[in-house]
Scaffold this active site. Sequence first.
Site, short mmCIF file in Angstrom:
data_model
loop_
_atom_site.label_atom_id
_atom_site.label_comp_id
_atom_site.label_asym_id
_atom_site.label_seq_id
_atom_site.Cartn_x
_atom_site.Cartn_y
_atom_site.Cartn_z
CG HIS A 21 62.15 12.77 96.38
ND1 HIS A 21 61.17 12.39 95.49
CD2 HIS A 21 61.51 13.02 97.55
CE1 HIS A 21 60.00 12.41 96.09
NE2 HIS A 21 60.17 12.80 97.34
CB SER B 269 57.92 16.62 98.57
OG SER B 269 57.30 15.67 97.73
CE LYS C 44 54.21 10.58 91.62
NZ LYS C 44 54.89 11.88 91.75
CG ASP D 171 55.88 15.84 91.25
OD1 ASP D 171 55.57 17.05 91.34
OD2 ASP D 171 55.75 15.03 92.19
CD GLU E 211 59.84 9.11 94.13
OE1 GLU E 211 59.74 9.25 92.89
OE2 GLU E 211 58.99 9.52 94.92
CB SER F 26 51.57 8.59 93.28
OG SER F 26 52.84 8.86 93.82
CG HIS F 27 56.03 5.61 94.35
ND1 HIS F 27 57.37 5.38 94.33
CD2 HIS F 27 55.86 6.77 93.66
CE1 HIS F 27 57.99 6.33 93.68
NE2 HIS F 27 57.09 7.18 93.26
CE LYS G 183 52.26 11.27 96.40
NZ LYS G 183 52.83 12.61 96.71
CD GLU H 203 52.81 14.44 90.82
OE1 GLU H 203 53.03 13.49 90.04
OE2 GLU H 203 53.07 14.38 92.02
CD GLN I 167 59.46 15.43 94.85
OE1 GLN I 167 59.47 16.15 95.83
NE2 GLN I 167 58.42 14.66 94.56
CD GLU I 168 58.28 12.41 91.78
OE1 GLU I 168 57.54 11.83 90.98
OE2 GLU I 168 58.01 12.56 92.98
CG ASP J 197 51.24 15.05 95.04
OD1 ASP J 197 50.47 14.66 95.93
OD2 ASP J 197 52.47 14.81 95.06
#
Length: 431
Positions: A156, A43, A390, A244, A207, A366-367, A339, A287, A165-166, A314
């Site tokens: 994801h 994303s 994260k 997120d 993830e 973040s990863h 990131k 986020e 998403q998260e 983000d």
Amino acid sequence: MDNSIIKLQAREILDSRGNPTVEVECTLACGVKARASVPSGASTGVHEAVELRDGDPKRFGGKGVKKAVAHVNETIAPQLIGQDARAQAGIDGMMIALDGTPNKAKLGANAILGVSLTVARAAATAADLPLYHYLGGPNAVRLPVPNMNILNGGVHARWQGADFQEFMVAPYGASSFREALEWGSEIYHALRTVLMDKGHRVGVGDEGGFAPEVSSNEEPLELIVQAIEKTGLKPGADVGIAMDPASSAFFEDGNYHLRTEKRTVSAGEMVDYYEKLIKTYPVVLLEDGLAEDDWEGWKILNARLGGIIELVGDDLFVTNVERINRGIREDVANAALIKLNQIGTLTETVAAVRMCKKAGWGAFVSHRSGETVDSFIADMTVALDTGHLKSGAPARGERVEKYNQLMRIEEELGDAACYAGKEAYVRAVRF
Ligand SMILES: C=C(OP(=O)(O)O)C(=O)O
Ligand SMILES: [Mg+2]
């Protein structure tokens, strides 16, 4: 010790989604060798630095990175041979100049970042220092709160479940990083049981979090609260929730399309929805609640919720000081996601974190959803003292390697180590 770079060698490797990515090895005159690899998002924000892909449909559907690899081996390496690996800012500056575009479109942010990170690691190894200590000095003693993404949706999860998403758990009430990770792992396993008891499937997303077919974006919050309670921990007091939605992915024609809930809403109505969720569940961080260019919407979001929770940009800021600066001036958020590959060098990433801190903002490391086992961000989070990161679910090798590295760092620091806890969040004070 001769710290001059004598060799830089890039190659194509696979990331956690089975797509190619760049790995770079650096050799110094003193004999030290180091290696780093580059993650990749799904994303991705439209304002991110360019991740160079080959575009040849016959290889990995166009996703090969042979061009980026060649740029390291044939263009960047000859310029950097003989440079002192400790001169990080100078080396990053040389690559930025060599690229010459505002978004690293010529050489590729994936090529440039691979070099930037391996050079830092080589210099740390030559100095006989752990990476966090080399990057952060004696100040690098605070372990971050791990924000563990235990329920995946959106892109994801191939849009099978939630639009958002998260859904992450943040065990800020633990007394150490190790304990926080243990809590997160217990909640993750409890969530599997909660899902199975309700007849949900327990397949996972990119993830590592579960990706159930829920019927609203609120349902995951309810399921997670039940999972936290099942472990005997207290939602809010011990463990908060970070979300997120990655809303750029469902923003179109000026509106937000909540496919799961079969409704289309405006930015203002999204803010109403978030307010309701935040009042009902222990959400401490949101986020990308709104889309990457919806600056007017973000102003409303921050005015309404910025005093209660951490609001992280983000896709909105893409670790870019120009966009973060605009965000500070226009007062649209109170934190930025960090990131490395959104901007493409370590030096520019450090500048983004510094800008956040100066403004009293949070910096949330973040990863990416496509990862490798490289744990650079674990060391970097401690070095830059950002207090929270994260890295996905507390499961799957490429995710847990970051968390495992943080446990090693905590152990190595011994009595000097401290755990960030609630203070990591710009606004978690209501719990
Ligand atoms: C980690 C994220 O996903 P991706 O790497 O796919 O951008 C994110 O959106 O914060
Ligand atoms: Mg995001």
